[in-house]
Design a protein around this motif. Structure first.
Motif, short mmCIF file in Angstrom:
data_model
loop_
_atom_site.label_atom_id
_atom_site.label_comp_id
_atom_site.label_asym_id
_atom_site.label_seq_id
_atom_site.Cartn_x
_atom_site.Cartn_y
_atom_site.Cartn_z
N ASP A 117 0.81 -1.24 0.13
CA ASP A 117 0.10 0.10 0.04
C ASP A 117 1.01 1.35 -0.15
O ASP A 117 2.14 1.28 0.15
CB ASP A 117 -1.05 -0.04 1.15
CG ASP A 117 -0.37 -0.06 2.48
OD1 ASP A 117 0.76 0.55 2.36
OD2 ASP A 117 -1.00 -0.37 3.56
N ALA A 118 0.29 2.51 0.20
CA ALA A 118 0.85 3.65 -0.14
C ALA A 118 2.16 3.84 0.97
O ALA A 118 2.85 4.53 0.84
CB ALA A 118 -0.05 4.83 -0.15
N GLY A 119 1.91 3.19 2.02
CA GLY A 119 2.64 3.42 3.21
C GLY A 119 3.66 2.32 3.19
O GLY A 119 4.57 2.54 4.17
N GLY A 120 3.83 1.70 2.34
CA GLY A 120 4.87 0.36 2.15
C GLY A 120 4.53 -0.76 2.78
O GLY A 120 5.49 -1.79 3.03
N ALA A 121 3.36 -0.86 3.40
CA ALA A 121 3.05 -2.01 4.25
C ALA A 121 2.21 -3.10 3.38
O ALA A 121 1.71 -2.71 2.18
CB ALA A 121 1.92 -1.75 5.08
#
Ligand code: ZN
Length: 213
Positions: A117-121
């Motif tokens: 996802d956008a947060g890198g998770a």
């Protein structure tokens, strides 16, 4: 062979063969002088993209990895999951290979994608959350670095109600700091020697030409 990722005293013959295969397909380049473009030079270059450049290459390595996985894990696997991009391509291939030899009475082996996802998770879309819920999952990736990707993916699968049976990868860099409480199987294990800041590179000092890759 990396079951439970015990530190090996040296490459097993199986791992040695896998390392030779990885070199043949130019996934792994040893004994070079590589400029990584980030201010560091080193002797070893790993290019997982070469695993997927020709589908036949990843089919071959996926089959070799399946051959190393415990029968009990293979028999219990409902879903093969992997993180984008290499892990997902490998997971899809393994799911297909397992399905091709499934007993007729068993449901088909399915595939689940862990996206970033956008947060890198790492996360499962709602569609894939439904695929893993209540199912036994084999979690795979092309390369294991620190093990943190596996740890995050396993947490995501468990949060969606799936059971992680084991983790498996083509290539273990032997730098895992995060270990899961499930077996881990690797096809090849190799700890690369350290890289050097360009100014301190002994290969440069010795006049070794920089390798092309
Ligand atoms: Zn150098």
């Amino acid at each position: 062979m990396g079951v439970n990722s015990q530190l090996p005293s040296g490459p097993t013959s199986k791992s040695q063969k896998a390392i030779e295969d990885l070199q043949r397909y130019e996934v792994l380049m040893l004994n070079g002088h590589f400029d990584f473009g980030n201010g560091y030079h080193g002797r070893v270059y790993l290019n997982p993209h070469q695993l997927f450049r020709y589908p036949s290459t990843i089919w071959r390595f996926a089959q070799d990895l399946i051959d190393l996985l415990p029968r009990s894990v293979l028999d219990a696997t409902d879903v093969v999951a992997g993180p984008v991009t290499g892990g997902a391509l490998l997971a899809h291939t393994i799911a297909g290979l397992l399905d091709s030899r499934r007993e007729i009475t068993r449901p088909p082996t399915s595939f689940a994608l862990l996206s970033v996802d956008a947060g890198g998770a790492h996360s499962l879309s709602r569609f894939y959350q439904r695929q893993v819920k209540g199912r036994n999952v084999l979690l795979v990736d092309d390369v294991r670095n620190t093990g943190q990707t596996f740890a995050r993916c396993a947490a995501t699968i468990r949060a969606s109600g799936g059971t992680v049976l084991a983790t498996a990868e083509i290539y273990d860099r032997m730098e895992a700091v995060a270990d899961l409480d499930v077996p881990n199987v690797s096809l090849a294990e190799y700890k690369a020697p350290e890289n050097y800041p360009v100014a301190a590179c002994p290969l440069c000092k010795a006049g070794v030409p920089v390798s092309a890759f």
